[in-house]
Design a protein around this motif. Structure first.
Motif, PDB file in Angstrom:
ATOM      1  N   GLY A   1      -8.003   1.223 -18.016  1.00  0.00           N
ATOM      2  CA  GLY A   1      -6.701   0.580 -18.104  1.00  0.00           C
ATOM      3  C   GLY A   1      -5.817   0.876 -16.913  1.00  0.00           C
ATOM      4  O   GLY A   1      -4.793   0.225 -16.722  1.00  0.00           O
ATOM      5  N   ASP A   2      -6.134   1.859 -16.076  1.00  0.00           N
ATOM      6  CA  ASP A   2      -5.344   2.193 -14.894  1.00  0.00           C
ATOM      7  C   ASP A   2      -5.671   1.219 -13.774  1.00  0.00           C
ATOM      8  O   ASP A   2      -6.820   0.841 -13.577  1.00  0.00           O
ATOM      9  N   ARG A   3      -4.643   0.852 -13.025  1.00  0.00           N
ATOM     10  CA  ARG A   3      -4.815  -0.075 -11.924  1.00  0.00           C
ATOM     11  C   ARG A   3      -4.721   0.651 -10.596  1.00  0.00           C
ATOM     12  O   ARG A   3      -3.980   1.628 -10.457  1.00  0.00           O
ATOM     13  N   VAL A   4      -5.452   0.137  -9.637  1.00  0.00           N
ATOM     14  CA  VAL A   4      -5.416   0.674  -8.285  1.00  0.00           C
ATOM     15  C   VAL A   4      -4.467  -0.187  -7.470  1.00  0.00           C
ATOM     16  O   VAL A   4      -4.596  -1.416  -7.459  1.00  0.00           O
ATOM     17  N   PRO A   5      -3.477   0.419  -6.782  1.00  0.00           N
ATOM     18  CA  PRO A   5      -2.523  -0.372  -5.996  1.00  0.00           C
ATOM     19  C   PRO A   5      -3.223  -1.177  -4.907  1.00  0.00           C
ATOM     20  O   PRO A   5      -4.084  -0.671  -4.191  1.00  0.00           O
ATOM     21  N   LYS A   6      -2.896  -2.453  -4.799  1.00  0.00           N
ATOM     22  CA  LYS A   6      -3.419  -3.333  -3.764  1.00  0.00           C
ATOM     23  C   LYS A   6      -2.238  -4.027  -3.096  1.00  0.00           C
ATOM     24  O   LYS A   6      -1.394  -4.629  -3.761  1.00  0.00           O
ATOM     25  N   ALA A   7      -2.169  -3.948  -1.782  1.00  0.00           N
ATOM     26  CA  ALA A   7      -1.035  -4.494  -1.035  1.00  0.00           C
ATOM     27  C   ALA A   7      -1.052  -6.011  -1.071  1.00  0.00           C
ATOM     28  O   ALA A   7      -2.097  -6.640  -0.908  1.00  0.00           O
ATOM     29  N   THR A   8       0.114  -6.596  -1.294  1.00  0.00           N
ATOM     30  CA  THR A   8       0.278  -8.050  -1.274  1.00  0.00           C
ATOM     31  C   THR A   8       1.235  -8.494  -0.175  1.00  0.00           C
ATOM     32  O   THR A   8       1.495  -9.683  -0.037  1.00  0.00           O
ATOM     33  N   SER A   9       1.771  -7.546   0.587  1.00  0.00           N
ATOM     34  CA  SER A   9       2.673  -7.874   1.699  1.00  0.00           C
ATOM     35  C   SER A   9       2.505  -6.821   2.778  1.00  0.00           C
ATOM     36  O   SER A   9       1.866  -5.775   2.577  1.00  0.00           O
ATOM     37  N   ALA A  10       3.111  -7.085   3.936  1.00  0.00           N
ATOM     38  CA  ALA A  10       3.011  -6.147   5.048  1.00  0.00           C
ATOM     39  C   ALA A  10       3.735  -4.843   4.736  1.00  0.00           C
ATOM     40  O   ALA A  10       3.285  -3.754   5.125  1.00  0.00           O
ATOM     41  N   GLU A  11       4.881  -4.914   4.037  1.00  0.00           N
ATOM     42  CA  GLU A  11       5.625  -3.688   3.701  1.00  0.00           C
ATOM     43  C   GLU A  11       4.805  -2.820   2.745  1.00  0.00           C
ATOM     44  O   GLU A  11       4.740  -1.591   2.902  1.00  0.00           O
ATOM     45  N   GLU A  12       4.184  -3.432   1.740  1.00  0.00           N
ATOM     46  CA  GLU A  12       3.363  -2.658   0.806  1.00  0.00           C
ATOM     47  C   GLU A  12       2.141  -2.067   1.507  1.00  0.00           C
ATOM     48  O   GLU A  12       1.748  -0.919   1.229  1.00  0.00           O
ATOM     49  N   ALA A  13       1.535  -2.817   2.416  1.00  0.00           N
ATOM     50  CA  ALA A  13       0.375  -2.299   3.145  1.00  0.00           C
ATOM     51  C   ALA A  13       0.768  -1.111   4.008  1.00  0.00           C
ATOM     52  O   ALA A  13       0.021  -0.126   4.108  1.00  0.00           O
ATOM     53  N   ALA A  14       1.946  -1.177   4.651  1.00  0.00           N
ATOM     54  CA  ALA A  14       2.394  -0.057   5.482  1.00  0.00           C
ATOM     55  C   ALA A  14       2.633   1.192   4.640  1.00  0.00           C
ATOM     56  O   ALA A  14       2.327   2.313   5.070  1.00  0.00           O
ATOM     57  N   PHE A  15       3.166   1.008   3.416  1.00  0.00           N
ATOM     58  CA  PHE A  15       3.416   2.174   2.562  1.00  0.00           C
ATOM     59  C   PHE A  15       2.105   2.777   2.058  1.00  0.00           C
ATOM     60  O   PHE A  15       1.906   3.989   2.103  1.00  0.00           O
ATOM     61  N   LEU A  16       1.179   1.937   1.569  1.00  0.00           N
ATOM     62  CA  LEU A  16      -0.087   2.453   1.045  1.00  0.00           C
ATOM     63  C   LEU A  16      -0.960   3.046   2.134  1.00  0.00           C
ATOM     64  O   LEU A  16      -1.851   3.860   1.841  1.00  0.00           O
ATOM     65  N   ALA A  17      -0.711   2.639   3.402  1.00  0.00           N
ATOM     66  CA  ALA A  17      -1.494   3.197   4.502  1.00  0.00           C
ATOM     67  C   ALA A  17      -1.157   4.654   4.766  1.00  0.00           C
ATOM     68  O   ALA A  17      -1.880   5.324   5.514  1.00  0.00           O
ATOM     69  N   LEU A  18      -0.066   5.162   4.176  1.00  0.00           N
ATOM     70  CA  LEU A  18       0.293   6.569   4.387  1.00  0.00           C
ATOM     71  C   LEU A  18      -0.760   7.508   3.799  1.00  0.00           C
ATOM     72  O   LEU A  18      -0.963   8.608   4.314  1.00  0.00           O
ATOM     73  N   GLY A  19      -1.432   7.119   2.705  1.00  0.00           N
ATOM     74  CA  GLY A  19      -2.461   7.974   2.135  1.00  0.00           C
ATOM     75  C   GLY A  19      -2.481   7.922   0.621  1.00  0.00           C
ATOM     76  O   GLY A  19      -1.726   7.176  -0.021  1.00  0.00           O
ATOM     77  N   PRO A  20      -3.329   8.729   0.005  1.00  0.00           N
ATOM     78  CA  PRO A  20      -3.421   8.734  -1.460  1.00  0.00           C
ATOM     79  C   PRO A  20      -2.164   9.225  -2.137  1.00  0.00           C
ATOM     80  O   PRO A  20      -1.897   8.875  -3.281  1.00  0.00           O
ATOM     81  N   GLY A  21      -1.373  10.062  -1.457  1.00  0.00           N
ATOM     82  CA  GLY A  21      -0.117  10.525  -2.052  1.00  0.00           C
ATOM     83  C   GLY A  21       0.854   9.388  -2.266  1.00  0.00           C
ATOM     84  O   GLY A  21       1.576   9.354  -3.276  1.00  0.00           O
ATOM     85  N   ALA A  22       0.875   8.418  -1.329  1.00  0.00           N
ATOM     86  CA  ALA A  22       1.756   7.262  -1.474  1.00  0.00           C
ATOM     87  C   ALA A  22       1.321   6.414  -2.668  1.00  0.00           C
ATOM     88  O   ALA A  22       2.167   5.939  -3.447  1.00  0.00           O
ATOM     89  N   ALA A  23      -0.006   6.207  -2.843  1.00  0.00           N
ATOM     90  CA  ALA A  23      -0.484   5.433  -3.989  1.00  0.00           C
ATOM     91  C   ALA A  23      -0.149   6.144  -5.293  1.00  0.00           C
ATOM     92  O   ALA A  23       0.259   5.502  -6.278  1.00  0.00           O
ATOM     93  N   ALA A  24      -0.307   7.468  -5.326  1.00  0.00           N
ATOM     94  CA  ALA A  24       0.020   8.219  -6.547  1.00  0.00           C
ATOM     95  C   ALA A  24       1.514   8.138  -6.846  1.00  0.00           C
ATOM     96  O   ALA A  24       1.915   8.007  -8.013  1.00  0.00           O
ATOM     97  N   TRP A  25       2.357   8.202  -5.789  1.00  0.00           N
ATOM     98  CA  TRP A  25       3.816   8.101  -6.001  1.00  0.00           C
ATOM     99  C   TRP A  25       4.181   6.757  -6.593  1.00  0.00           C
ATOM    100  O   TRP A  25       4.992   6.669  -7.519  1.00  0.00           O
ATOM    101  N   LEU A  26       3.555   5.666  -6.094  1.00  0.00           N
ATOM    102  CA  LEU A  26       3.862   4.337  -6.597  1.00  0.00           C
ATOM    103  C   LEU A  26       3.446   4.191  -8.054  1.00  0.00           C
ATOM    104  O   LEU A  26       4.190   3.638  -8.870  1.00  0.00           O
ATOM    105  N   ILE A  27       2.273   4.697  -8.406  1.00  0.00           N
ATOM    106  CA  ILE A  27       1.806   4.582  -9.792  1.00  0.00           C
ATOM    107  C   ILE A  27       2.717   5.352 -10.731  1.00  0.00           C
ATOM    108  O   ILE A  27       3.134   4.849 -11.786  1.00  0.00           O
ATOM    109  N   GLU A  28       3.061   6.594 -10.376  1.00  0.00           N
ATOM    110  CA  GLU A  28       3.897   7.417 -11.252  1.00  0.00           C
ATOM    111  C   GLU A  28       5.321   6.899 -11.318  1.00  0.00           C
ATOM    112  O   GLU A  28       5.950   6.918 -12.384  1.00  0.00           O
TER     113      GLU A  28
END
Length: 507
Positions: free
Chosen positions: A385-412
């Protein structure tokens, strides 16, 4: 008893001297011996033949012959020895064993079958037989072993049962692999082929007759309990079992899935059909290309009457049988399949490019309890049931490119319902231009773990990380302690110390 060389020397001496006594002196033997060998040669008999001497067992040879013939050559020598001992024979068991062996050899010589070599004709004969396959998950399997007589082309197919629909499926698959239909198909006398024998004449199963008419092929059966009439398929069974069934001789591992056995059978067929045959000195695959010119055309449609009733596969990869949903492989969505019950199992068959094949097998279920097999569906990326963040814009791609900590921050942060997530993501990207990217990603991961999603929380965590790395830990000195001391009680009880003058009796 003289040896053959000694006998020849005696006869040469006689031919040289013409006298029994003179020849005896030259050969070093008695003149009566010379006379006996000369007389045997003159009578046309072999001088080297052993002269039969009377034995104690000779008077019991007729009884031994009777016992051997009555048992069809199967009686044991120790049983015969007990019988003739009771009749008065006093000799040893070894003598009896030798006599019984001679009687059995004579019986076999008189009953020996004489075989005429079978000169095969291309496009005429196909043979099939069954072999015991390996067990998979505690369940028995069988090996369909077919053999095209002229080209020696072999087809081995693993199955879970030997019912008539399975036979039709294997037969159709075999014919499509060889690319045509021969004139005859020879097999054993099983109930799926011969339902009875009347006056040694096999009565065919009407359904197998319909199968033969569909493919334009006559199905024959061998003589009961006479495997010599189908030796080609018997050899195919023996070779297939030796290479496919795990034993101590071939050191094969156990098959974990039925698909593994199917793969092994296909590889076995490719191997045996691509190597020169011992008798023809040709590769069966090469000879098959020549034999196809003599085979009959194969019907475009398989014989599907025996496979059961037709069902359409729904969009959810299931079919409905008696009000119960059963799953099938997802590749068969919006196609037609055949379903039938065999005992307590539902068998689903599909017809593809290579002929009919079993695609699903379920235990019989009841309405309201669908039978679903997870292997029939494609693997899902998210099963929990958990989703993996996938970028849909350039701003989201730049944020997720920071690393797994950024993806974990977005999910939480999304799970906690944090406000102004997008501006905070942009702020983190801006911080990555002023600080190392790894430190910003670590700060985001720490914020996700601690649940800190307020304004400037990431900046404070960055500052804390920087201070912890630069600053030195503070340690208390040995001369100072925060523990309260007892110096205030040092003068307690000494003269001049203030005393309580309250009278205890007034209390």
């Amino acid at each position: 008893m003289k040896t053959s060389r000694e006998i020849m020397e005696i006869l040469e001496a006689y031919d040289l001297t013409g006298s029994y006594r003179a020849a005896a002196e030259l050969a070093g033997c008695d003149h009566h011996t010379v006379a006996r060998y000369v007389q045997l040669r003159a009578a046309g008999q072999s001088p080297a033949a052993r002269e039969h001497r009377a034995r104690p067992i000779d008077e019991y040879l007729e009884k031994i012959e009777e016992l051997v013939v009555r048992s069809g050559g199967r009686v044991r020598a120790d049983v015969v020895h007990k019988r003739i001992t009771a009749m008065g024979f006093t000799g040893g068991e070894r003598t009896t064993r030798r006599a019984v062996a001679q009687m059995k050899d004579r019986l076999r010589a008189g009953q020996r079958r004489v075989f005429r070599p079978w000169i095969t004709e291309p496009g005429l004969w196909l043979q099939w037989d069954w072999g015991e396959g390996p067990q998979i998950g505690g369940r028995r399997t069988s090996l369909w072993c077919a053999w095209l007589a002229w080209s020696r082309f072999r087809v081995v197919i693993p199955v879970l049962d030997k019912t008539l629909p399975t036979i039709v499926s294997c037969l159709d698959t075999t014919l499509r692999r060889i690319g045509g239909v021969p004139t005859y198909a020879l097999t054993d006398n099983e109930k799926t082929v011969s339902v009875d024998h009347v006056a040694t004449i096999a009565v065919r199963n009407p359904e197998i007759v319909e199968v033969g008419r569909h493919y334009g092929m006559t199905i024959r059966t061998c003589v009961p309990a006479d495997p010599q009439t189908k030796g080609g398929s018997e050899a195919t069974v023996r070779i297939a079992k030796a290479d496919l069934v795990p034993t101590d001789a071939n050191l094969l591992d156990e098959y974990r899935r039925f698909a593994d056995l199917e793969t092994a059978c296909r590889e076995f067929c490719e191997q045996v059909n691509d190597r020169p045959h011992r008798e023809t000195r040709r590769r069966p695959a090469e000879a098959l290309a020549e034999e196809r010119m003599r085979l009959h055309p194969l019907p475009s449609q398989a014989f599907t009457v025996a496979f059961g009733t037709t069902r359409r596969v729904n969009w959810d990869c299931t079919i409905s049988v008696e009000g119960v949903r059963y799953s099938v492989p997802h590749e068969l969505v919006d196609t037609r399949v055949w379903a039938r019950f065999h005992g307590d199992e539902l068998i689903v068959t599909a017809v593809g490019e290579h002929g009919p094949a079993e695609v699903a097998r379920h235990a019989r279920s009841a309405p309201g309890t669908p039978a679903i097999n997870e292997e029939h569906y494609p693997p899902r990326e998210d099963k929990s049931g958990d989703r993996v963040p996938k970028a849909t814009s350039a701003e989201e791609a730049a944020f997720l490119a920071l690393g797994p900590g950024a993806a974990a921050w977005l999910i939480e942060a999304a799970a906690a319902g944090a406000r102004r997530i997008r501006p905070k993501m942009a702020e983190a990207v801006a911080l990555a231009k002023l600080h190392p990217v790894a430190e910003v990603d670590q700060a985001l991961g720490t914020a996700a773990i601690a649940g800190r999603f307020a304004e400037n929380d990431v900046i404070r965590i960055l500052a804390h990380q920087a201070g912890r790395e630069i600053g030195k830990p503070t340690q208390a000195s040995e001369t100072h302690s925060l523990q309260p001391g007892t110096s205030a009680w040092s003068n307690f009880g000494l003269p001049g110390c203030a005393q309580d003058t309250t009278d205890g009796a007034d209390l």
